[in-house]
Design an enzyme around this catalytic site. Structure first.
Site, mmCIF file in Angstrom:
data_model
loop_
_atom_site.group_PDB
_atom_site.id
_atom_site.type_symbol
_atom_site.label_atom_id
_atom_site.label_comp_id
_atom_site.label_asym_id
_atom_site.label_seq_id
_atom_site.Cartn_x
_atom_site.Cartn_y
_atom_site.Cartn_z
ATOM 1 N N HIS A 1 29.255 21.318 29.646
ATOM 2 C CA HIS A 1 28.467 21.715 28.469
ATOM 3 C C HIS A 1 28.871 20.787 27.320
ATOM 4 C CE1 HIS A 1 26.635 23.921 25.252
ATOM 5 N NE2 HIS A 1 27.795 24.110 24.685
ATOM 6 N N ASP B 1 21.844 25.379 27.588
ATOM 7 C CA ASP B 1 21.296 24.055 27.922
ATOM 8 C C ASP B 1 20.081 24.214 28.843
ATOM 9 O OD1 ASP B 1 23.624 22.720 26.648
ATOM 10 O OD2 ASP B 1 24.686 23.731 28.263
HETATM 11 P P1 NDP Z 1 30.732 31.056 16.301
HETATM 12 O O1 NDP Z 1 30.663 32.496 16.601
HETATM 13 O O2 NDP Z 1 29.552 30.393 15.679
HETATM 14 O O3 NDP Z 1 31.108 30.209 17.619
HETATM 15 C C1 NDP Z 1 32.161 30.593 18.461
HETATM 16 C C2 NDP Z 1 32.360 29.581 19.542
HETATM 17 O O4 NDP Z 1 31.180 29.457 20.311
HETATM 18 C C3 NDP Z 1 32.690 28.172 19.050
HETATM 19 O O5 NDP Z 1 33.716 27.661 19.887
HETATM 20 C C4 NDP Z 1 31.418 27.414 19.295
HETATM 21 O O6 NDP Z 1 31.656 26.078 19.640
HETATM 22 C C5 NDP Z 1 30.902 28.088 20.530
HETATM 23 N N1 NDP Z 1 29.503 27.826 20.822
HETATM 24 C C6 NDP Z 1 28.990 27.667 22.076
HETATM 25 N N2 NDP Z 1 27.698 27.410 22.036
HETATM 26 C C7 NDP Z 1 27.344 27.383 20.743
HETATM 27 C C8 NDP Z 1 26.128 27.159 20.071
HETATM 28 N N3 NDP Z 1 25.013 26.882 20.680
HETATM 29 N N4 NDP Z 1 26.118 27.250 18.729
HETATM 30 C C9 NDP Z 1 27.227 27.530 18.067
HETATM 31 N N5 NDP Z 1 28.420 27.723 18.649
HETATM 32 C C10 NDP Z 1 28.483 27.645 19.970
HETATM 33 O O7 NDP Z 1 31.991 30.723 15.420
HETATM 34 P P2 NDP Z 1 32.581 31.528 14.168
HETATM 35 O O8 NDP Z 1 33.543 30.575 13.535
HETATM 36 O O9 NDP Z 1 31.524 32.180 13.360
HETATM 37 O O10 NDP Z 1 33.381 32.704 14.847
HETATM 38 C C11 NDP Z 1 34.474 32.518 15.670
HETATM 39 C C12 NDP Z 1 35.298 33.773 15.578
HETATM 40 O O11 NDP Z 1 36.297 33.669 16.558
HETATM 41 C C13 NDP Z 1 35.965 33.962 14.229
HETATM 42 O O12 NDP Z 1 35.686 35.273 13.775
HETATM 43 C C14 NDP Z 1 37.455 33.792 14.544
HETATM 44 O O13 NDP Z 1 38.242 34.666 13.770
HETATM 45 C C15 NDP Z 1 37.486 34.156 15.994
HETATM 46 N N6 NDP Z 1 38.542 33.628 16.806
HETATM 47 C C16 NDP Z 1 39.106 34.529 17.657
HETATM 48 C C17 NDP Z 1 40.098 34.180 18.483
HETATM 49 C C18 NDP Z 1 40.697 35.224 19.379
HETATM 50 O O14 NDP Z 1 40.077 36.229 19.620
HETATM 51 N N7 NDP Z 1 41.872 34.981 19.893
HETATM 52 C C19 NDP Z 1 40.589 32.803 18.520
HETATM 53 C C20 NDP Z 1 39.902 31.904 17.638
HETATM 54 C C21 NDP Z 1 38.899 32.336 16.810
HETATM 55 P P3 NDP Z 1 31.640 24.851 18.597
HETATM 56 O O15 NDP Z 1 32.861 25.058 17.753
HETATM 57 O O16 NDP Z 1 31.700 23.653 19.453
HETATM 58 O O17 NDP Z 1 30.372 24.995 17.816
#
Ligand code: NDP
Length: 338
Positions: free
Chosen positions: A188, A160
């Site tokens: 945020h 931000d």
């Molecule tokens: P991303 O890598 O795109 O995003 C991950 C997180 O970052 C989301 O919560 C997202 O929020 C947040 N975020 C913060 N700022 C931003 C921004 N500017 N733009 C986009 N996202 C932002 O998500 P993916 O789905 O590609 O990957 C998530 C991974 O996490 C997956 O591989 C999944 O398997 C894993 N995962 C792992 C967990 C664990 O380790 N225990 C638990 C849950 C998931 P928002 O959703 O609001 O965009």
């Protein structure tokens, strides 16, 4: 003597932000060209193959600073000896999901990760929550690690902050490099308050420079209220609308900036930046909430810049965002999580 590698744990490392982060960390952009790193990639079963694929590519990039990469589904393994924890993986809001459902789903992720950090991380661990709702996810992780000092937890509002710099730079036609002392306050989320009351551009008040460029103080105030604040606060949605997917590269870049300034320090002449930290009551933010503040860093930790004057309007805007943080904390408490 060879330096001991810094252990960096990335949760959700198989996701999009993870993919944008890993290569820059391994290249030395986050910790510096003199700090070898060891990467621990935590994933859930569905994400493991993607993380393993990224690990293969990291090997193929032959980064001189990269000592070791491990992919794991175990938080205990991932946080073992961890110096820097990037909590990226989070549960996205699904169709029909209420806010309380989202908080509950994320509490199940961030609570156990906080406990694993408490149990296994290095004493100097520094944690940043990137996955949303980032501030409250950091609060949940911190609550599960009561013996880890609260100043070791943070949430990302640097994106931000950087967005605010980008908007000011474009409006003023000046380099980002000359802009100082912008602040992101609060959550945020769309309630955040990007504040330029103390900001300067090339040494002069940003407000005066805006007034000179836009046709007077009224026009500057209108631009700040009607264009700048909403645009910064809703930039994520704008990127999705234009790009067709979310702002992962800038999120990864901001994460790198946040940790780099925290660990390596920030030259005093660059002014302050913004980070969400655990409040000790600064600016009336209730103790324990993870809220964004103006911060400096000498490399030993982030320090909140205290004593800034907030006029009535600014105080109201900060209070509104903090009210949302209070509501999120209370919702988590009602679920019996805190
Ligand atoms: P991303 O890598 O795109 O995003 C991950 C997180 O970052 C989301 O919560 C997202 O929020 C947040 N975020 C913060 N700022 C931003 C921004 N500017 N733009 C986009 N996202 C932002 O998500 P993916 O789905 O590609 O990957 C998530 C991974 O996490 C997956 O591989 C999944 O398997 C894993 N995962 C792992 C967990 C664990 O380790 N225990 C638990 C849950 C998931 P928002 O959703 O609001 O965009």
């Amino acid at each position: 003597m060879a330096q001991t590698p810094t252990t960096v744990t990335i949760t959700g490392a198989g996701g999009q932000i993870g993919y944008a982060l890993l290569f820059r960390i391994a290249a030395g952009d986050m910790l510096g060209p003199d700090r070898p790193v060891r990467l621990r990639l935590l994933e859930i079963p569905q994400g493991v193959r993607a993380a393993e694929g990224a690990a293969l590519e990291l090997q193929d990039a032959a980064f001189p600073l990269l000592r070791d990469v491990e992919v794991t589904e175990s938080a205990d393994v991932a946080f073992h000896g961890c110096n820097i924890a990037l909590l990226v993986g989070a549960r996205p809001r699904g169709p029909g999901m209420e806010r309380s459902d989202l908080l509950a789903a994320n509490a199940v992720i961030f609570g156990p990760q906080g406990a694993a950090i408490a149990g296994h991380a290095a004493a100097d661990v520094r944690v940043v929550a990137v996955g949303n709702p980032a501030n409250t996810n950091a609060l949940i992780a911190r609550a599960a690690a009561p013996d880890v000092p609260s100043h070791r937890f943070s949430a990302l509002t640097r994106l931000d902050h950087n967005r605010a710099l980008g908007q000011l730079s474009a409006a003023l036609d000046r380099s980002v490099d000359g802009i100082r002392n912008v602040t992101i306050w609060g959550n945020h989320s769309a309630t955040q308050f990007p504040d330029v009351a103390h900001a300067t551009v090339d040494g002069a008040p940003v407000f005066d420079a805006l007034a000179a460029r836009l046709g007077g103080p009224d026009a500057a105030a209108r631009w700040l209220d009607e264009t700048f604040i909403p645009r910064v606060a809703k930039r994520g949605a704008e990127i999705i609308a234009v790009r067709g997917s979310s702002s992962v590269a800038s999120a990864a870049n901001a994460t790198i900036d946040h940790v780099r300034d925290w660990v390596r320090g920030r030259p005093a002449d660059r002014g302050w930046t913004s980070a969400a930290l655990v409040s000790r009551g600064e600016y009336g933010v209730p103790e324990g909430l993870v809220s964004s503040f103006p911060v400096t860093s000498d490399g030993t930790g982030y320090r909140i810049v205290e004593g800034l004057d907030l006029d009535a309007r600014a105080a109201r805007l900060v209070e509104a965002s903090v009210a949302e943080l209070i509501a999120e904390r209370d919702a988590v408490r009602e679920l019996g999580i805190l």
